[in-house]
Write a protein that holds these residues in place. Structure first.
Motif, PDB file in Angstrom:
ATOM      1  N   GLN A   1      84.815  24.936   7.335  1.00 32.33           N
ATOM      2  CA  GLN A   1      84.083  25.775   6.380  1.00 32.33           C
ATOM      3  C   GLN A   1      84.983  26.266   5.253  1.00 32.33           C
ATOM      4  O   GLN A   1      84.603  26.220   4.086  1.00 32.33           O
ATOM      5  N   SER A   2      86.163  26.749   5.604  1.00 31.61           N
ATOM      6  CA  SER A   2      87.096  27.232   4.576  1.00 31.61           C
ATOM      7  C   SER A   2      87.929  26.095   3.993  1.00 31.61           C
ATOM      8  O   SER A   2      88.585  26.275   2.978  1.00 31.61           O
ATOM      9  N   ARG A   3      87.913  24.922   4.666  1.00 31.02           N
ATOM     10  CA  ARG A   3      88.691  23.746   4.268  1.00 31.02           C
ATOM     11  C   ARG A   3      90.181  24.050   4.274  1.00 31.02           C
ATOM     12  O   ARG A   3      90.931  23.618   3.414  1.00 31.02           O
ATOM     13  N   LEU A   4      90.605  24.791   5.299  1.00 28.55           N
ATOM     14  CA  LEU A   4      92.008  25.170   5.446  1.00 28.55           C
ATOM     15  C   LEU A   4      92.572  24.635   6.757  1.00 28.55           C
ATOM     16  O   LEU A   4      91.862  24.572   7.766  1.00 28.55           O
ATOM     17  N   ALA A   5      93.860  24.286   6.726  1.00 28.67           N
ATOM     18  CA  ALA A   5      94.583  23.895   7.930  1.00 28.67           C
ATOM     19  C   ALA A   5      95.489  25.051   8.345  1.00 28.67           C
ATOM     20  O   ALA A   5      96.107  25.703   7.497  1.00 28.67           O
ATOM     21  N   TYR A   6      95.554  25.290   9.640  1.00 29.94           N
ATOM     22  CA  TYR A   6      96.371  26.363  10.213  1.00 29.94           C
ATOM     23  C   TYR A   6      97.444  25.715  11.069  1.00 29.94           C
ATOM     24  O   TYR A   6      97.138  24.893  11.937  1.00 29.94           O
TER      25      TYR A   6
ATOM     26  N   ARG B   1      92.719  26.554  17.548  1.00 31.84           N
ATOM     27  CA  ARG B   1      91.461  25.815  17.700  1.00 31.84           C
ATOM     28  C   ARG B   1      90.437  26.376  16.729  1.00 31.84           C
ATOM     29  O   ARG B   1      90.192  27.587  16.698  1.00 31.84           O
ATOM     30  N   ALA B   2      89.831  25.504  15.922  1.00 32.75           N
ATOM     31  CA  ALA B   2      88.749  25.902  15.020  1.00 32.75           C
ATOM     32  C   ALA B   2      87.441  25.871  15.795  1.00 32.75           C
ATOM     33  O   ALA B   2      87.230  24.987  16.630  1.00 32.75           O
ATOM     34  N   ASP B   3      86.562  26.829  15.513  1.00 33.14           N
ATOM     35  CA  ASP B   3      85.268  26.843  16.216  1.00 33.14           C
ATOM     36  C   ASP B   3      84.147  26.200  15.400  1.00 33.14           C
ATOM     37  O   ASP B   3      83.017  26.125  15.858  1.00 33.14           O
ATOM     38  N   GLY B   4      84.453  25.740  14.178  1.00 38.93           N
ATOM     39  CA  GLY B   4      83.440  25.114  13.328  1.00 38.93           C
ATOM     40  C   GLY B   4      82.510  26.103  12.665  1.00 38.93           C
ATOM     41  O   GLY B   4      81.584  25.729  11.959  1.00 38.93           O
ATOM     42  N   LYS B   5      82.742  27.402  12.878  1.00 42.48           N
ATOM     43  CA  LYS B   5      81.912  28.457  12.303  1.00 42.48           C
ATOM     44  C   LYS B   5      82.713  29.330  11.341  1.00 42.48           C
ATOM     45  O   LYS B   5      82.277  30.410  10.975  1.00 42.48           O
ATOM     46  N   GLY B   6      83.912  28.875  10.990  1.00 45.58           N
ATOM     47  CA  GLY B   6      84.744  29.627  10.055  1.00 45.58           C
ATOM     48  C   GLY B   6      85.898  30.364  10.695  1.00 45.58           C
ATOM     49  O   GLY B   6      86.668  31.017  10.003  1.00 45.58           O
ATOM     50  N   ASN B   7      86.038  30.272  12.001  1.00 45.99           N
ATOM     51  CA  ASN B   7      87.082  31.012  12.713  1.00 45.99           C
ATOM     52  C   ASN B   7      88.110  30.079  13.333  1.00 45.99           C
ATOM     53  O   ASN B   7      87.806  28.943  13.683  1.00 45.99           O
ATOM     54  N   ILE B   8      89.299  30.618  13.502  1.00 47.60           N
ATOM     55  CA  ILE B   8      90.377  29.942  14.230  1.00 47.60           C
ATOM     56  C   ILE B   8      90.758  30.851  15.389  1.00 47.60           C
ATOM     57  O   ILE B   8      90.899  32.070  15.234  1.00 47.60           O
ATOM     58  N   TYR B   9      90.932  30.252  16.554  1.00 48.61           N
ATOM     59  CA  TYR B   9      91.442  30.976  17.713  1.00 48.61           C
ATOM     60  C   TYR B   9      92.883  30.553  17.922  1.00 48.61           C
ATOM     61  O   TYR B   9      93.207  29.366  17.842  1.00 48.61           O
ATOM     62  N   ALA B  10      93.756  31.509  18.164  1.00 50.29           N
ATOM     63  CA  ALA B  10      95.183  31.250  18.322  1.00 50.29           C
ATOM     64  C   ALA B  10      95.670  31.859  19.631  1.00 50.29           C
ATOM     65  O   ALA B  10      95.182  32.910  20.058  1.00 50.29           O
TER      66      ALA B  10
END
Length: 168
Positions: A99-104, A136-145
């Motif tokens: 969604q944000s098109r960002l890599a973490y 891990r991206a959840d596909g809803k705009g969030n990243i879990y770390a």
């Protein structure tokens, strides 16, 4: 293909492609799950690659490498390295948030999580606590770390948290 040492996986369900990187050789592999065909892609500038993510919209592969402290962004179709970004010591893992098109990127040695756009620009460098480990991206705009502790007295380790970017 050399002596490939698989380290991480990213699955694109829509295309039926599985992506992986090698810890022992500077290579990535794309596996067509329907035909089982394997295409090996050289990773110049990567050593001890350990994390992989995929952007199916732009056809980009993201590779985090521990020994070179970098993130490579490659064009999946051609294998061309578009960007080689120094992100921090011990770049261990990478997740792409669509969604944000960002890599973490979790940088285990640096204790940071670096956020990179698809143009190869660092847009944020976040505190990752002790030994950032997996994203891990959840596909809803969030990243879990998640991170690991440095021992029983480490108050910044063994945590799980959610990162939600402020998109402007």
């Amino acid at each position: 293909g050399q002596e490939f040492g698989t380290m991480s996986l990213a699955l694109d369900e829509a295309s039926g492609k599985l992506f992986t990187v090698s810890m022992t050789t500077p290579e990535a592999a794309v596996i067509d799950l329907e035909t089982t065909e394997v295409r090996v892609i050289p990773l110049p500038g990567a050593k001890d690659a350990s994390g992989v993510a995929y952007d199916p919209v732009a056809g980009l592969i993201f590779v985090a490498s521990q020994a070179t402290d970098n993130l490579l962004i490659l064009k999946e179709e051609s294998g061309e390295v578009l960007h080689d970004i120094e992100v921090g010591a011990g770049a261990l893992n990478v997740a792409f948030e669509p969604q944000s098109r960002l890599a973490y990127v979790s940088n285990r040695g640096a204790g940071t999580i670096t956020v990179v756009n698809t143009s190869g620009e660092i847009v944020a460098n976040l505190d990752g606590g002790s030994l950032p480990n997996h994203l891990r991206a959840d596909g809803k705009g969030n990243i879990y770390a998640v991170n690991k502790s440095r021992g029983e007295d480490d108050t910044q380790g063994d945590r799980i948290w959610k990162i939600t970017p402020a998109i402007k």
